[in-house]
Design a protein around this motif. Structure first.
Motif, PDB file in Angstrom:
ATOM      1  N   THR A 229     -70.771 -37.854 -60.226  1.00 45.61           N
ATOM      2  CA  THR A 229     -70.928 -38.171 -58.404  1.00 45.61           C
ATOM      3  C   THR A 229     -70.038 -39.388 -57.948  1.00 45.61           C
ATOM      4  OG1 THR A 229     -72.157 -40.174 -59.446  1.00 45.61           O
ATOM      5  CG2 THR A 229     -73.584 -38.356 -59.291  1.00 45.61           C
ATOM      6  N   VAL A 346     -75.061 -33.820 -54.056  1.00 44.64           N
ATOM      7  CA  VAL A 346     -76.293 -33.733 -54.945  1.00 44.64           C
ATOM      8  C   VAL A 346     -76.646 -33.644 -56.025  1.00 44.64           C
ATOM      9  CG1 VAL A 346     -77.221 -31.535 -55.383  1.00 44.64           C
ATOM     10  CG2 VAL A 346     -76.259 -31.306 -53.195  1.00 44.64           C
ATOM     11  N   LEU A 347     -76.195 -34.716 -56.394  1.00 45.67           N
ATOM     12  CA  LEU A 347     -76.167 -34.914 -58.112  1.00 45.67           C
ATOM     13  C   LEU A 347     -76.199 -36.311 -58.218  1.00 45.67           C
ATOM     14  CD1 LEU A 347     -73.544 -33.204 -60.030  1.00 45.67           C
ATOM     15  CD2 LEU A 347     -75.280 -32.157 -59.410  1.00 45.67           C
ATOM     16  N   LYS A 349     -78.398 -39.939 -57.049  1.00 46.82           N
ATOM     17  CA  LYS A 349     -79.487 -40.107 -57.986  1.00 46.82           C
ATOM     18  C   LYS A 349     -79.964 -40.622 -56.010  1.00 46.82           C
ATOM     19  CE  LYS A 349     -82.881 -43.331 -60.078  1.00 46.82           C
ATOM     20  NZ  LYS A 349     -82.894 -44.586 -61.237  1.00 46.82           N
ATOM     21  N   ALA A 351     -81.514 -39.324 -53.042  1.00 42.32           N
ATOM     22  CA  ALA A 351     -80.863 -38.230 -52.242  1.00 42.32           C
ATOM     23  C   ALA A 351     -81.184 -39.069 -50.560  1.00 42.32           C
ATOM     24  CB  ALA A 351     -82.320 -37.801 -52.035  1.00 42.32           C
ATOM     25  N   LEU A 354     -78.626 -36.829 -48.658  1.00 41.77           N
ATOM     26  CA  LEU A 354     -79.562 -35.284 -47.988  1.00 41.77           C
ATOM     27  C   LEU A 354     -80.181 -35.144 -47.682  1.00 41.77           C
ATOM     28  CD1 LEU A 354     -79.183 -33.973 -51.672  1.00 41.77           C
ATOM     29  CD2 LEU A 354     -77.354 -33.606 -50.411  1.00 41.77           C
ATOM     30  N   LEU A 392     -84.767 -29.065 -51.245  1.00 43.41           N
ATOM     31  CA  LEU A 392     -84.018 -30.652 -51.929  1.00 43.41           C
ATOM     32  C   LEU A 392     -84.370 -30.313 -53.050  1.00 43.41           C
ATOM     33  CD1 LEU A 392     -83.190 -32.962 -48.480  1.00 43.41           C
ATOM     34  CD2 LEU A 392     -82.116 -31.328 -49.417  1.00 43.41           C
ATOM     35  N   THR A 393     -85.618 -30.095 -53.586  1.00 46.64           N
ATOM     36  CA  THR A 393     -86.172 -30.019 -54.889  1.00 46.64           C
ATOM     37  C   THR A 393     -85.745 -29.009 -55.799  1.00 46.64           C
ATOM     38  OG1 THR A 393     -88.162 -32.125 -54.676  1.00 46.64           O
ATOM     39  CG2 THR A 393     -88.077 -30.689 -56.035  1.00 46.64           C
ATOM     40  N   ARG A 396     -81.247 -29.388 -56.041  1.00 46.30           N
ATOM     41  CA  ARG A 396     -81.568 -30.585 -56.912  1.00 46.30           C
ATOM     42  C   ARG A 396     -81.572 -29.971 -58.423  1.00 46.30           C
ATOM     43  NH1 ARG A 396     -80.402 -35.990 -55.519  1.00 46.30           N
ATOM     44  NH2 ARG A 396     -81.738 -36.704 -56.774  1.00 46.30           N
ATOM     45  N   ASN A 401     -77.580 -28.112 -61.418  1.00 45.29           N
ATOM     46  CA  ASN A 401     -77.614 -29.427 -61.176  1.00 45.29           C
ATOM     47  C   ASN A 401     -78.326 -30.642 -61.465  1.00 45.29           C
ATOM     48  OD1 ASN A 401     -75.854 -28.668 -59.006  1.00 45.29           O
ATOM     49  ND2 ASN A 401     -77.478 -28.234 -57.774  1.00 45.29           N
ATOM     50  N   THR A 403     -80.651 -32.982 -61.314  1.00 44.88           N
ATOM     51  CA  THR A 403     -81.541 -33.751 -60.331  1.00 44.88           C
ATOM     52  C   THR A 403     -82.743 -33.964 -60.294  1.00 44.88           C
ATOM     53  OG1 THR A 403     -78.789 -33.961 -60.067  1.00 44.88           O
ATOM     54  CG2 THR A 403     -80.124 -35.280 -59.135  1.00 44.88           C
TER      55      THR A 403
END
Length: 422
Positions: A229, A346-347, A349, A351, A354, A392-393, A396, A401, A403
């Motif tokens: 990150t 993106v990585l 925690k 969000a 994003l 987005l899920t 990630r 990724n 995440t």
């Protein structure tokens, strides 16, 4: 006697010219330093006159509005002496004695040296056009709007004293540290704050320094050497490119960072930008969630993006709205179109960034007068909260990724918050 008088009369215009040139050089130096401090970004409201204030800034207690810092004598700082000016920047105390909220980054500006403070004063008093515009009271309600507790805040949290070069560090490192910690006030956004709104660290001696922080519905990124990150995978050249253009092989600027690039860092000298990069790349890895270092894996995408199954809403939204810019492989077309695979944002925690950038897009990056060709569009009118959470899920989780998922409740909450603030 007569010869001396004639010589003095002959020399007077040249002396006056030299004095004017020196004053012009001082004002120009102050103008450069004001760009390093990005003063215009906070003290200029949308469609407002430069440095006349009025920009709303969100705090946990309510909005405050930045002040008029033009040299207007009635509504600005035209009656400030240099001592008044320095006290406001270094201690957060206005000419009339009232304390400023620490949203004004005076804990960072406390590190400005006397020479630079003198140049800044010359610029603001003699290089800025006065604007008569009254300051606006904050939205913070009584009794929380009382200013006297800020005196105690300063006693506890304000470290006074200009920056001093660190022994054992070279000239470039110290110059970068001075700019990052002082005028650049990077910690104001990128360092987490405590319960009293204080930055948890003010330089590299504190483990929390520049590890990232939530701010105004965005997450200001980790700037330490953290591999996933932070800037661990960035070279000094990558950092320089980002500060000069707002984009590199790893990420693109968004949110308030776009304003920093547009109004501040792109105007700095190559030497100063290189010094800032040197300092940032010296910071050890801190923050993050302890995940193993990221490595790209195209096979980690669990579904085919050419024919995503009907039950995978995230993949289907990605193919319809994202893939043409960010690629089937998630690597984008950097630096014009940001990669999503391995992108530090993106990585992260948290969000928030994003979600916000998907809902509201990005402001134009304008480099040397030319807008970036492919700004992120806003999808708030197009995609539902569920669709944004799903895509987005998907992002990630794709391309290794790995995440956490994004919840529809988080999207709904941020949609509501940003609609109110826009």
């Amino acid at each position: 006697m007569k010869k001396s008088l004639i010589a003095a009369l002959f020399a007077a215009p040249f002396i006056a010219h030299a004095a004017d040139a020196a004053n012009d050089a001082l004002v120009a130096r102050g103008a450069y330093l004001s760009k390093a401090g990005d003063c215009v970004a906070c003290h200029t409201a949308p469609r407002g006159k430069p440095l006349a204030g009025g920009l709303p800034m969100t705090t946990p207690l309510g909005a405050i509005y930045t002040t008029n810092i033009t040299p207007d004598p009635d509504t600005g700082i035209g009656k400030y002496t240099e001592e008044d000016f320095a006290r406001a920047l270094r201690e957060g105390v206005a000419k009339d004695g009232h304390n400023l909220y620490p949203a004004m980054p005076y804990p960072s500006y406390a590190k400005i040296n006397d020479e630079d403070m003198h140049a800044l004063y010359a610029y603001f008093l003699h290089g800025v056009s006065p604007v008569k515009q009254a300051n606006r009271d904050s939205d913070i309600k009584w009794p929380m709007n009382m200013r006297w507790p800020l005196k105690m805040w300063n006693v506890v949290f304000l470290d006074k004293g200009a920056y001093h070069d660190k022994q054992g560090k070279d000239v470039a490192w110290n110059r970068g540290a001075y700019l990052i910690q002082g005028l650049g006030h990077c910690g104001s956004c990128h360092t987490p704050r405590g319960i009293a709104f204080q930055e948890k660290a003010v330089d590299e001696s504190g483990s929390a320094y520049l590890t990232g922080s939530s701010l105004d519905n965005w997450f200001a990124s980790n700037l330490t050497g953290e591999h996933n990150t932070g800037l661990g995978r960035w070279s000094e050249a990558d950092v320089i490119a980002f500060l000069k253009t707002g984009a590199n092989a790893h990420a693109s600027a968004f949110g308030s960072m776009s304003s920093v690039i547009n109004n501040s860092t792109q105007a700095l000298s190559d030497a100063d930008i290189a010094a800032m990069a040197r300092y940032l790349k010296s910071l050890p890895a801190t923050g993050g969630d302890g995940s193993p270092p990221y490595s790209y894996d195209a096979k980690a995408t669990k579904v085919s993006l050419m024919r995503p199954p009907a039950h995978d809403s995230g993949a289907r939204v990605y193919t319809a709205f994202c893939m043409h810019c960010h690629g089937i492989d998630g690597r984008g077309f950097a630096p014009m179109l940001a990669p999503l695979a391995g992108n530090p944002n993106v990585l992260e925690k948290d969000a928030s960034s994003l979600i916000n950038v998907t809902l509201n897009g990005t402001d134009d990056l304008v480099i040397q007068g030319v807008p970036a060709p492919y700004p992120m569009p806003h999808y708030a009118p197009v995609l539902s909260d569920q669709q944004i959470a799903d895509v987005l899920t998907f992002i990630r989780g794709a391309w290794n990724n790995n995440t956490s998922a994004v919840s529809v409740d988080d999207v709904a909450k941020l949609r509501k918050a940003t609609q109110v603030s826009r």
